[in-house]
Design an enzyme around this catalytic site. Structure first.
Site, PDB file in Angstrom:
ATOM      1  N   HIS A 476       0.812  -1.219   0.000  1.00 22.67           N
ATOM      2  CA  HIS A 476       0.000   0.000   0.000  1.00 22.67           C
ATOM      3  C   HIS A 476       0.846   1.270   0.000  1.00 22.67           C
ATOM      4  O   HIS A 476       0.593   2.178   0.781  1.00 22.67           O
ATOM      5  CB  HIS A 476      -0.915   0.024   1.231  1.00 22.67           C
ATOM      6  CG  HIS A 476      -1.894  -1.086   1.302  1.00 22.67           C
ATOM      7  ND1 HIS A 476      -2.560  -1.422   2.480  1.00 22.67           N
ATOM      8  CD2 HIS A 476      -2.343  -1.967   0.370  1.00 22.67           C
ATOM      9  CE1 HIS A 476      -3.365  -2.442   2.255  1.00 22.67           C
ATOM     10  NE2 HIS A 476      -3.251  -2.792   0.988  1.00 22.67           N
ATOM     11  N   PRO A 477       1.857   1.409  -0.858  1.00 21.79           N
ATOM     12  CA  PRO A 477       2.648   2.647  -0.835  1.00 21.79           C
ATOM     13  C   PRO A 477       1.839   3.841  -1.341  1.00 21.79           C
ATOM     14  O   PRO A 477       1.148   3.748  -2.360  1.00 21.79           O
ATOM     15  CB  PRO A 477       3.817   2.333  -1.770  1.00 21.79           C
ATOM     16  CG  PRO A 477       3.293   1.297  -2.705  1.00 21.79           C
ATOM     17  CD  PRO A 477       2.351   0.466  -1.882  1.00 21.79           C
TER      18      PRO A 477
END
Length: 542
Positions: A476-477
């Site tokens: 989930h960057p």
């Protein structure tokens, strides 16, 4: 200056770089008006690979250079010197073609916080209509859900005894049952909804791109790797790229949109002279605009993967390690679109508070009826389940920075996991809460035994260290082209997602999130694109 040997692709009103979750929707919405000439560029290939469609195919698309950029993070002190594989989609549909398919909006407070940071129009009440607009929910429409959109949301097609027991144990621990995580406060425990259509992955390309590729005003190019943005002063004029390894140029008469994600978008900006001046000078890149926030503010969810051996029940481990079991799963899927091959990586979820001082849940669980040393490895040779838990709102901040001026080089990706003491405390508390749930009466018939990290680790200091050993990205960057007002020196784009100080350039993807959402980030990225497309079309009429 244009390369005289480059093929001229022509002029376009809108050029979108990246055909991932955001890019597919943008191409759809911007080309809906036949007067708009739209070019969509994807550095990866077409999404015709067999394993993209099969839900469990993420096992074969991640860490596969055909569909994944196969990035790696820099070694991290918080992970006790480890680096991690960092999957990012490299195909039409982007990460929505290789991800875990979980439909999760986050919490109302996430978006209200964005608005409080100075981003007008991004509160929960502002974005909820866009969630509903995109959604095609299996249960139909109500005040929180839509059923007329393209983004299919369905219930999982398999359940497991051990997951039902974990849900009951969570309830015994004070985490209530829920059947809907997407109504503004996701507290509770229940099965995740997934982006599938009758047992088949439903990507952003399936939903938004493939139905409109015959539009004469939409051009879609795969294997189109952008090298550099062209400027006249601070105004965007075009792009230099490789198309099928041959040089090419495209002219931008309206707006250029970067939709390459939290890694690709800041990298391209830096390569093109927009970013921290000292970094660009270090690599000999002429400065177009000194925007120090480009590539900074990286946030991600680090999941601690606790593994528990169990008895008196079946998990996926022994079945998947058996030839007969694998054949049976294959037949179940291809005949009925049911069974383990329809599984997202995690089926059961829970949102809880690491301590009661929290206003809303700050932990998310992904519970899996299997265990493995790491995703993609063979499953353990014993029955077990994994209780992954992540800190939804980490304080640690990292960065994405180019390591060379070459467009095909991998940038330095440093999430700085667990670098903030508050995150280390939450990690220790999360492990203790997980032990409490697994010790509840509902789990007793299965005699759970902690395999990782191990009950010998008890103190907060020990648990924080072990969190670094069993922690891994949950993919989930966000945050590397932060949205914020011009007075925020770390902001890269304004509330209309226009790059500060540059004319004709927007960033529209997960990188613009000023703070990470409280859950999986794919659905919020889609809504960012939906809202941004509307803003772009309104701005063009002014």
């Amino acid at each position: 200056m244009a390369d005289s040997a480059a093929r001229d692709l022509g002029s376009f009103d809108y050029v979108v770089v990246g055909a991932g979750t955001a890019g597919c929707l943008l191409a759809n919405r911007l080309s809906a008006d036949p007067k708009n000439r739209v070019l969509l560029l994807e550095a990866g290939g077409k999404d015709d690979y067999f394993w993209i469609r099969v839900p469990v195919g993420y096992l074969f698309t991640m860490n596969n250079p055909r569909t994944d950029w196969c990035f790696e993070t820099e070694p991290s002190d918080g992970l006790n010197g480890r680096s991690l594989g960092y999957p990012r989609g490299k195909t039409l549909g982007g990460c929505s073609s290789i991800n875990g398919m979980i439909y999760m909006r986050g919490q109302a407070r996430d978006y209200d916080h964005w608005r409080q940071l100075g981003n007008t129009g991004w509160g929960w009440d502002d974005v909820l209509p866009y969630f509903k607009k995109t959604e095609n929910h299996v249960a139909g429409a109500d005040e929180m859900h839509g059923d007329q959109g393209e983004w299919r949301v369905e219930d999982p097609r398999i359940k497991w005894e051990i997951l039902d027991a974990f849900r009951d144990a969570a309830a015994e621990t004070g985490i209530p049952n829920t059947n809907d995580f997407n109504r503004g406060n996701n507290e509770g425990c229940g099965y995740f909804e997934v982006n599938q259509k009758r047992g088949v992955r439903w990507s952003a390309a399936d939903a938004f791109l493939h139905p409109v590729t015959t539009r004469p005003n939409l051009t879609v190019l795969t294997k189109a790797h952008v090298r550099q943005i062209r400027f006249d002063g601070r105004k965007v004029t075009g792009l230099a790229l490789w198309h099928e390894d041959q040089p090419a140029e495209a002219k931008v008469e309206g707006e250029l949109v970067l939709a390459s994600g939290a890694i690709g978008s800041p990298q391209l900006l830096q390569l093109s002279g927009v970013g921290p001046g000292d970094l660009l000078q270090e690599h000999g890149i002429p400065l177009v605009a000194d925007v120090p926030g480009v590539g900074e503010n990286l946030q991600d969810h680090l999941q601690m993967r606790l593994v528990f051996k169990v008895k008196n029940t079946k998990t996926l481990n022994l079945r998947a390690n058996s030839l007969i079991g694998r054949v049976g799963m294959g037949m179940e899927y291809f005949l009925f679109k049911r069974g383990p091959m329809t599984m997202a990586p995690s089926q059961l979820g829970a949102f809880a508070k690491s301590d009661e001082s929290r206003e809303t849940p700050n932990l998310q669980y992904h519970i899996q009826p299997l265990s493995t040393p790491k995703l993609g490895d063979p499953l353990h040779p014993f029955e077990a389940f994994t209780a992954s838990v992540c800190n939804l709102r980490p304080e640690s901040r990292g960065y994405v920075r180019i390591k060379s001026p070459h467009p095909r080089g991998q940038p330095a990706i440093q999430p700085n996991y667990l670098s903030d003491p508050a995150d280390r405390k939450v990690a220790a508390d999360a492990i203790q809460l997980t032990r409490k749930i697994v010790s509840a009466p509902a789990m007793a018939p299965f005699e759970p035994e902690e395999f990782l990290p191990g009950l010998q680790f008890k103190s907060d200091e020990d648990l924080a260290r072990e969190a670094g050993n069993i922690g891994t990205t949950i993919f989930h960057p966000v945050g590397t082209c932060k949205m914020g007002p011009a007075t925020d020196t770390g902001a890269v784009v304004d509330e209309r997602l226009r790059v500060h100080g540059i004319e004709g350039l927007r960033v529209i993807d997960a990188s613009v999130m000023p703070t990470i959402t409280s859950g999986n980030t794919n659905a919020p990225t889609l809504v960012i694109a939906e809202k941004a497309a509307e803003m772009m079309l309104v701005d063009a009429r002014r």
